[in-house]
Design a protein around this motif. Structure first.
Motif, PDB file in Angstrom:
ATOM      1  N   PRO A  51      18.091  37.452  41.115  1.00 34.89           N
ATOM      2  CA  PRO A  51      18.048  36.000  41.346  1.00 34.89           C
ATOM      3  C   PRO A  51      19.391  35.462  41.825  1.00 34.89           C
ATOM      4  CG  PRO A  51      17.075  36.576  39.238  1.00 34.89           C
ATOM      5  CD  PRO A  51      17.748  37.809  39.743  1.00 34.89           C
ATOM      6  N   LYS A  52      19.351  34.372  42.558  1.00 36.50           N
ATOM      7  CA  LYS A  52      20.577  33.739  43.017  1.00 36.50           C
ATOM      8  C   LYS A  52      21.366  33.215  41.820  1.00 36.50           C
ATOM      9  CE  LYS A  52      18.970  32.272  47.595  1.00 36.50           C
ATOM     10  NZ  LYS A  52      18.754  31.116  48.499  1.00 36.50           N
ATOM     11  N   ILE A  53      22.699  33.278  41.950  1.00 35.56           N
ATOM     12  CA  ILE A  53      23.559  32.827  40.861  1.00 35.56           C
ATOM     13  C   ILE A  53      23.546  31.306  40.803  1.00 35.56           C
ATOM     14  CG2 ILE A  53      25.917  32.840  39.962  1.00 35.56           C
ATOM     15  CD1 ILE A  53      26.386  35.455  41.355  1.00 35.56           C
ATOM     16  N   ASN A  54      23.453  30.783  39.604  1.00 33.23           N
ATOM     17  CA  ASN A  54      23.521  29.341  39.412  1.00 33.23           C
ATOM     18  C   ASN A  54      24.855  28.818  39.938  1.00 33.23           C
ATOM     19  OD1 ASN A  54      24.276  26.802  37.759  1.00 33.23           O
ATOM     20  ND2 ASN A  54      22.090  27.075  37.323  1.00 33.23           N
ATOM     21  N   PRO A  55      24.885  27.693  40.665  1.00 28.07           N
ATOM     22  CA  PRO A  55      26.154  27.159  41.218  1.00 28.07           C
ATOM     23  C   PRO A  55      27.243  26.976  40.171  1.00 28.07           C
ATOM     24  CG  PRO A  55      24.279  25.995  42.151  1.00 28.07           C
ATOM     25  CD  PRO A  55      23.727  26.878  41.070  1.00 28.07           C
ATOM     26  N   VAL A  56      26.879  26.592  38.966  1.00 30.45           N
ATOM     27  CA  VAL A  56      27.879  26.413  37.909  1.00 30.45           C
ATOM     28  C   VAL A  56      28.481  27.758  37.523  1.00 30.45           C
ATOM     29  CG1 VAL A  56      28.247  25.637  35.542  1.00 30.45           C
ATOM     30  CG2 VAL A  56      26.717  24.350  37.053  1.00 30.45           C
ATOM     31  N   VAL A  57      27.640  28.783  37.402  1.00 28.46           N
ATOM     32  CA  VAL A  57      28.126  30.121  37.062  1.00 28.46           C
ATOM     33  C   VAL A  57      29.009  30.664  38.188  1.00 28.46           C
ATOM     34  CG1 VAL A  57      27.423  32.489  36.544  1.00 28.46           C
ATOM     35  CG2 VAL A  57      26.104  30.567  35.635  1.00 28.46           C
ATOM     36  N   TYR A  58      28.584  30.455  39.437  1.00 33.37           N
ATOM     37  CA  TYR A  58      29.365  30.924  40.588  1.00 33.37           C
ATOM     38  C   TYR A  58      30.741  30.257  40.617  1.00 33.37           C
ATOM     39  CZ  TYR A  58      30.714  31.939  45.384  1.00 33.37           C
ATOM     40  OH  TYR A  58      31.391  32.369  46.504  1.00 33.37           O
ATOM     41  N   ALA A  59      30.797  28.962  40.350  1.00 41.43           N
ATOM     42  CA  ALA A  59      32.077  28.248  40.350  1.00 41.43           C
ATOM     43  C   ALA A  59      32.994  28.782  39.254  1.00 41.43           C
ATOM     44  CB  ALA A  59      31.837  26.755  40.154  1.00 41.43           C
ATOM     45  N   PHE A  60      32.434  29.101  38.088  1.00 40.00           N
ATOM     46  CA  PHE A  60      33.249  29.644  37.001  1.00 40.00           C
ATOM     47  C   PHE A  60      33.773  31.037  37.356  1.00 40.00           C
ATOM     48  CE2 PHE A  60      33.545  32.278  33.164  1.00 40.00           C
ATOM     49  CZ  PHE A  60      34.537  31.589  32.475  1.00 40.00           C
ATOM     50  N   GLN A  61      32.939  31.873  37.956  1.00 36.08           N
ATOM     51  CA  GLN A  61      33.378  33.205  38.356  1.00 36.08           C
ATOM     52  C   GLN A  61      34.482  33.130  39.412  1.00 36.08           C
ATOM     53  OE1 GLN A  61      29.764  35.154  39.595  1.00 36.08           O
ATOM     54  NE2 GLN A  61      29.177  35.721  37.512  1.00 36.08           N
ATOM     55  N   GLU A  62      34.344  32.185  40.344  1.00 36.48           N
ATOM     56  CA  GLU A  62      35.376  32.005  41.372  1.00 36.48           C
ATOM     57  C   GLU A  62      36.690  31.552  40.746  1.00 36.48           C
ATOM     58  OE1 GLU A  62      36.695  31.992  45.417  1.00 36.48           O
ATOM     59  OE2 GLU A  62      34.933  32.830  44.398  1.00 36.48           O
ATOM     60  N   ARG A  68      42.892  35.214  37.500  1.00 33.12           N
ATOM     61  CA  ARG A  68      43.380  36.571  37.260  1.00 33.12           C
ATOM     62  C   ARG A  68      44.297  37.044  38.381  1.00 33.12           C
ATOM     63  NH1 ARG A  68      37.915  37.306  35.800  1.00 33.12           N
ATOM     64  NH2 ARG A  68      37.540  38.300  37.833  1.00 33.12           N
ATOM     65  N   GLN A  69      44.074  36.555  39.586  1.00 37.23           N
ATOM     66  CA  GLN A  69      44.916  36.978  40.711  1.00 37.23           C
ATOM     67  C   GLN A  69      46.370  36.555  40.521  1.00 37.23           C
ATOM     68  OE1 GLN A  69      42.971  39.379  42.071  1.00 37.23           O
ATOM     69  NE2 GLN A  69      43.744  38.727  44.068  1.00 37.23           N
ATOM     70  N   GLN A  70      46.607  35.492  39.773  1.00 38.31           N
ATOM     71  CA  GLN A  70      47.985  35.022  39.554  1.00 38.31           C
ATOM     72  C   GLN A  70      48.800  36.019  38.740  1.00 38.31           C
ATOM     73  OE1 GLN A  70      48.326  30.683  38.523  1.00 38.31           O
ATOM     74  NE2 GLN A  70      46.092  30.863  38.265  1.00 38.31           N
ATOM     75  N   TYR A  71      48.109  36.772  37.884  1.00 34.03           N
ATOM     76  CA  TYR A  71      48.819  37.649  36.957  1.00 34.03           C
ATOM     77  C   TYR A  71      48.539  39.130  37.208  1.00 34.03           C
ATOM     78  CZ  TYR A  71      49.088  33.156  34.591  1.00 34.03           C
ATOM     79  OH  TYR A  71      49.303  31.837  34.308  1.00 34.03           O
ATOM     80  N   ARG A  72      47.944  39.436  38.331  1.00 34.94           N
ATOM     81  CA  ARG A  72      47.654  40.842  38.618  1.00 34.94           C
ATOM     82  C   ARG A  72      48.944  41.598  38.931  1.00 34.94           C
ATOM     83  NH1 ARG A  72      47.178  42.316  44.091  1.00 34.94           N
ATOM     84  NH2 ARG A  72      47.584  40.594  45.535  1.00 34.94           N
ATOM     85  N   ARG A  73      48.953  42.884  38.626  1.00 33.89           N
ATOM     86  CA  ARG A  73      50.124  43.723  38.862  1.00 33.89           C
ATOM     87  C   ARG A  73      50.214  44.065  40.337  1.00 33.89           C
ATOM     88  NH1 ARG A  73      50.757  49.043  35.313  1.00 33.89           N
ATOM     89  NH2 ARG A  73      51.026  47.388  33.754  1.00 33.89           N
ATOM     90  N   LYS A  74      51.391  43.910  40.889  1.00 45.24           N
ATOM     91  CA  LYS A  74      51.598  44.216  42.303  1.00 45.24           C
ATOM     92  C   LYS A  74      52.148  45.633  42.442  1.00 45.24           C
ATOM     93  CE  LYS A  74      53.779  42.559  46.531  1.00 45.24           C
ATOM     94  NZ  LYS A  74      52.515  42.649  47.275  1.00 45.24           N
ATOM     95  N   TYR A  75      51.451  46.459  43.205  1.00 42.18           N
ATOM     96  CA  TYR A  75      51.856  47.846  43.417  1.00 42.18           C
ATOM     97  C   TYR A  75      52.669  47.958  44.707  1.00 42.18           C
ATOM     98  CZ  TYR A  75      48.488  49.062  39.815  1.00 42.18           C
ATOM     99  OH  TYR A  75      47.821  49.152  38.621  1.00 42.18           O
ATOM    100  N   PRO A  76      53.532  49.001  44.784  1.00 42.34           N
ATOM    101  CA  PRO A  76      54.305  49.220  46.027  1.00 42.34           C
ATOM    102  C   PRO A  76      53.377  49.435  47.219  1.00 42.34           C
ATOM    103  CG  PRO A  76      55.185  50.525  44.216  1.00 42.34           C
ATOM    104  CD  PRO A  76      53.885  49.952  43.734  1.00 42.34           C
TER     105      PRO A  76
END
Length: 244
Positions: A51-62, A68-76
């Motif tokens: 089933p298609k993701i509920n817009p509210v759920v999609y917004a939360f996942q986004e 999480r991207q702000q704190y991800r580890r940066k590799y060489p």
């Protein structure tokens, strides 16, 4: 049960049956004293696509992903380059997802199982059944009046066998009813009060079923069920779990 017209027998009481014994069955004497007993089958086809993701759920996942991207580890860069090169070859696979909207959806063909692929579908039959006003055809689930079967589950299986001629592409979920309702006698009903026990069964291993012994049939979603049984909303909200 509803005829094609809005008129239908009124159901004054709804009772829920949970946790019945798998080996227990109503006795003929009980059927005679308290009215007839009916085994009804809620026959469903499970969703074929996610089933298609509920817009509210999609917004939360986004939001979660960006956070999480702000704190991800940066590799060489040299490490990332090796990881990207791993597994590459001379082949390439083009993935094309199957369409969600089918021809049956476009023409609203409710007799087809190839519709509403991201939803559950339920089988309804149009024909004569117990409790119909003046004995006229009505929309109903596959059902059979209990006679002398060893269990009520076997009675429900007989109801489905009469529709398909066998149980090759069916699966009964459990031995006990999922719910039951008591229909009391009304002025336009041809029978006295009776109890209808609902069993759940599912389509397995096929996309087409040969339906017999009925004047008409449809495969409908839970929301579409209310078009046929508008007064039974409380029943379906409690008995059928909506996937959306």
């Amino acid at each position: 049960m509803l005829p094609r017209s809005p008129a239908s027998p009124h159901l004054r009481r709804l009772r829920w049956a949970r946790g019945f014994s798998a080996t227990s069955s109503p006795s003929p004497s009980a059927s005679t004293v308290e009215g007839k007993i009916v085994a009804s089958v809620v026959f469903e086809r499970l969703p074929v696509v996610i089933p298609k993701i509920n817009p509210v759920v999609y917004a939360f996942q986004e939001f979660s992903f960006r956070w999480r991207q702000q704190y991800r580890r940066k590799y060489p860069d040299d490490v990332l380059g090796k990881a990207e090169a791993r597994g590459k070859g001379d082949y390439q696979i083009d993935y094309v997802p199957a369409p969600r909207i089918t021809e049956a959806d476009k023409i609203n063909d409710r007799k087809s199982l190839q519709r509403a692929l991201d939803n559950k579908l339920y089988l309804l039959l149009f024909g004569k059944t117990l409790g119909a006003p003046d004995g006229k055809p009505v929309w109903h689930f596959p059902e059979k009046v209990y006679e002398n079967e060893d269990t009520l589950r076997l009675c429900a299986e007989s109801a489905l066998k009469s529709v398909f001629g066998g149980l090759d592409n069916t699966y009964f979920v459990g031995n006990a009813p999922m719910a039951h309702m008591v229909a009391e006698q009304t002025e336009d009903a041809s029978v006295s009060s009776f109890k209808r026990f609902f069993f759940k069964s599912q389509v397995i291993g096929t996309t087409k079923l040969d339906i017999r012994k009925c004047e008409d049939h449809v495969w409908v979603t839970k929301d579409e069920l209310l078009e046929y049984f508008p007064e039974h909303k409380a029943l379906f909200d409690n008995m059928i779990i909506h996937i959306r």
